[in-house]
Write a protein that holds these residues in place. Structure first.
Motif, short mmCIF file in Angstrom:
data_model
loop_
_atom_site.label_atom_id
_atom_site.label_comp_id
_atom_site.label_asym_id
_atom_site.label_seq_id
_atom_site.Cartn_x
_atom_site.Cartn_y
_atom_site.Cartn_z
N ARG A 1 30.18 31.90 18.76
CA ARG A 1 30.87 32.81 17.87
C ARG A 1 31.60 33.66 18.24
N ALA B 1 32.93 37.54 17.32
CA ALA B 1 32.70 38.36 16.16
C ALA B 1 33.47 39.82 16.13
N PRO B 2 34.60 39.57 15.74
CA PRO B 2 35.43 40.66 15.60
C PRO B 2 35.06 41.80 14.70
N SER B 3 35.43 42.95 14.74
CA SER B 3 35.17 43.92 13.81
C SER B 3 36.47 44.27 13.06
N ASP C 1 32.23 41.42 11.85
CA ASP C 1 31.07 42.51 12.16
C ASP C 1 31.71 43.79 11.33
N TYR D 1 26.30 48.64 16.21
CA TYR D 1 26.58 47.07 16.41
C TYR D 1 25.52 46.33 16.90
N SER E 1 23.65 42.85 15.75
CA SER E 1 24.44 41.40 16.31
C SER E 1 23.26 40.39 16.80
N ARG F 1 31.58 36.91 25.97
CA ARG F 1 32.39 38.30 25.65
C ARG F 1 33.03 38.79 26.78
N HIS G 1 30.76 44.30 27.64
CA HIS G 1 29.61 44.34 27.30
C HIS G 1 28.51 44.12 27.75
N1 GLU Z 1 32.10 43.28 16.88
C1 GLU Z 1 31.78 43.43 18.41
C2 GLU Z 1 32.98 43.47 19.11
O1 GLU Z 1 34.23 43.45 18.59
C3 GLU Z 1 31.12 42.06 18.90
C4 GLU Z 1 30.97 41.95 20.33
C5 GLU Z 1 30.12 40.72 20.70
O2 GLU Z 1 30.86 39.48 20.77
O3 GLU Z 1 28.84 40.67 20.57
O4 GLU Z 1 33.16 44.07 20.24
#
Ligand code: GLU
Length: 442
Positions: A6, A8-10, A42, A185, A189, A203, A207
């Motif tokens: 996946r 998962a952008p904010s 996200d 988050y 998540s 990612r 992270h």
């Molecule tokens: N929304 C998070 C971000 O943009 C997602 C990080 C992830 O891939 O878990 O940093």
């Protein structure tokens, strides 16, 4: 088991190259094995999330050809988070805290001053129900922390970084929910990754410490953690992802005449020492995508490289792919003749203008004018459908004794108004015969 990844952008801004690389690598990782690539918006942060950014993220992914096999949205899933939250509270894995950020800062400073790591002291755990009732009566709402299991070693075999070991004792229990009830988050998540059946989380290395705590969240939620891989961050040519690069969106690249295939080809290899393959076949890029090729050193993104890859891509683009960007009347033979001389599709119109005319030739000396007049006479009699450039230069070579540059350059200059350009053998048949004769007569 099918690979499920996946992105998962904010939706708090536009996607930049760093985000796009993450999206692409997740797409490649899924497609490599015929798996599924999901988009997750996200948007738990209602203040900073914007619908226009959600639309732009979808449009950018579509432009790049990274079509998601499904989409989820965190703002539509609050009821699910609430239910999982209640279970974790009941299981004693979430606890209430009241420290303000100033108080937490002070605690950290005191610890650091004593040469100790700035780990949260779990004061919240010592509060009794009476303490909580008193806080509530005073109008203070708690925020919630996830209770890390200190006895559970945290390890994973990172797809890029190799074996990872963390000691929960060296980590603060992460805050998962704010006093106003909003979510940070991390917990949503993990809940979503489980619900979406995500098998691989790929990612940025920013992270890594989140992963350490999220691994315990997966376990606490009763699930097996997915595989994790963390990529070295992208830097600009100056060393870090510059403000400029961070601010450049896909629309800016599009405006510069960068094709999506060029971005895909370059970013697919960025972070490996493998050569960039200017391939139009994203499935082939996926087939050769290999996490073990990625190193831990920061990956350097250079816009000049992107322009070079773009030229290589444009030279391969088939007519059908570019037809709607070309000037009216410009057909497949013209595109194929002109393509090797364009670094951006947009430049095709300049060469098409050379074909249709008018062109301005330089002032030739008398001898050259004489030669060109002979050329005009020969050209007027040629069969324009049978390789006229070969026939023209062959006849002139025999009749004038000219060869090499003395033969070719004045012809090119008179016919195109330029010293360089596409192969004349391909270009000349595109120019109408009477027009070519006119240009040669000067
Ligand atoms: N929304 C998070 C971000 O943009 C997602 C990080 C992830 O891939 O878990 O940093």
């Amino acid at each position: 088991m099918t690979t499920v990844t996946r992105f998962a952008p904010s939706p708090t801004g536009k996607l930049h190259v760093g985000n796009v690389r993450t999206a692409l690598h997740n797409w490649l990782l899924a497609k490599k094995t015929g798996g599924r690539f999901l988009l997750r918006i996200d948007d738990t942060d209602a203040e900073r999330s914007r619908e226009e950014h959600v639309d732009a993220i979808r449009a950018d992914l579509a432009w790049l050809g990274l079509h998601p096999d499904g989409e989820e949205r965190q703002s539509a899933r609050f009821a699910i988070y609430e239910a999982e939250f209640a279970k974790l509270v009941a299981a004693g894995r979430l606890y209430r805290c009241y420290e303000t950020s100033q108080e937490l800062d002070l605690k950290r400073k005191v610890l650091l001053g004593r040469g100790l790591p700035p780990i949260y002291d779990r004061s919240g755990l010592n509060l009794t129900e009476a303490d909580h009732a008193a806080k509530a009566a005073a109008g203070e709402a708690p925020h919630w922390r996830f209770l890390l299991d200190h006895d559970q070693p945290i390890t994973w075999d990172d797809g890029i970084r190799g074996p990872q070991n963390f000691d929960a004792r060296q980590m603060s229990d992460p805050v998962v929910r704010r006093a106003d009830g909003s979510w940070l988050y991390m917990l949503p998540s993990a809940i979503d990754d489980i619900a979406m059946g995500v098998t691989d989380v790929l990612r940025g290395e920013d992270h890594v410490s989140n992963t350490a705590t999220q691994i315990q969240m997966f376990t606490a939620l009763g699930a097996q953690p997915p595989r994790f891989a963390h990529e070295a961050l992208l830097t600009g040519s100056e060393g870090k992802l510059s403000k400029r690069l961070g601010a450049l969106g896909m629309a800016d690249f599009r405006d510069q005449g960068i094709e999506p295939e060029a971005i895909v080809a370059l970013l697919a290899r960025l972070g490996t020492s493998d050569p960039v393959d200017p391939s139009l076949d994203a499935d082939a890029l996926a087939a050769s995508f290999d996490l073990s090729r990625f190193g831990r050193a920061p990956a350097r993104f250079d816009e000049a490289d992107l322009h070079r890859v773009n030229a290589a891509i444009v030279h391969r683009l088939p007519f059908a792919r570019v037809a709607h960007h070309l000037p009216a009347g410009m057909g497949e033979a013209a595109w194929e003749a002109i393509r090797p001389n364009t670094a951006h599709i947009d430049e095709a119109k300049d060469w098409w203008q050379v074909v249709t005319g008018p062109v301005t030739a330089p002032d030739f000396d008398a001898e050259t004018r004489e030669f060109l007049a002979q050329a005009a006479d020969v050209a007027a009699l040629l069969d324009w459908n049978a390789d006229p450039w070969r026939a023209l230069t062959g006849a002139l070579k025999d009749s004038t004794g000219r060869k090499g540059k003395a033969l070719f350059l004045p012809l090119r200059q008179a016919l195109t108004g330029q010293d360089h350009g596409p192969e004349m053998a391909a270009l000349l048949p595109l120019i109408a015969q009477d027009e070519a004769v006119r240009r040669l007569r000067g």
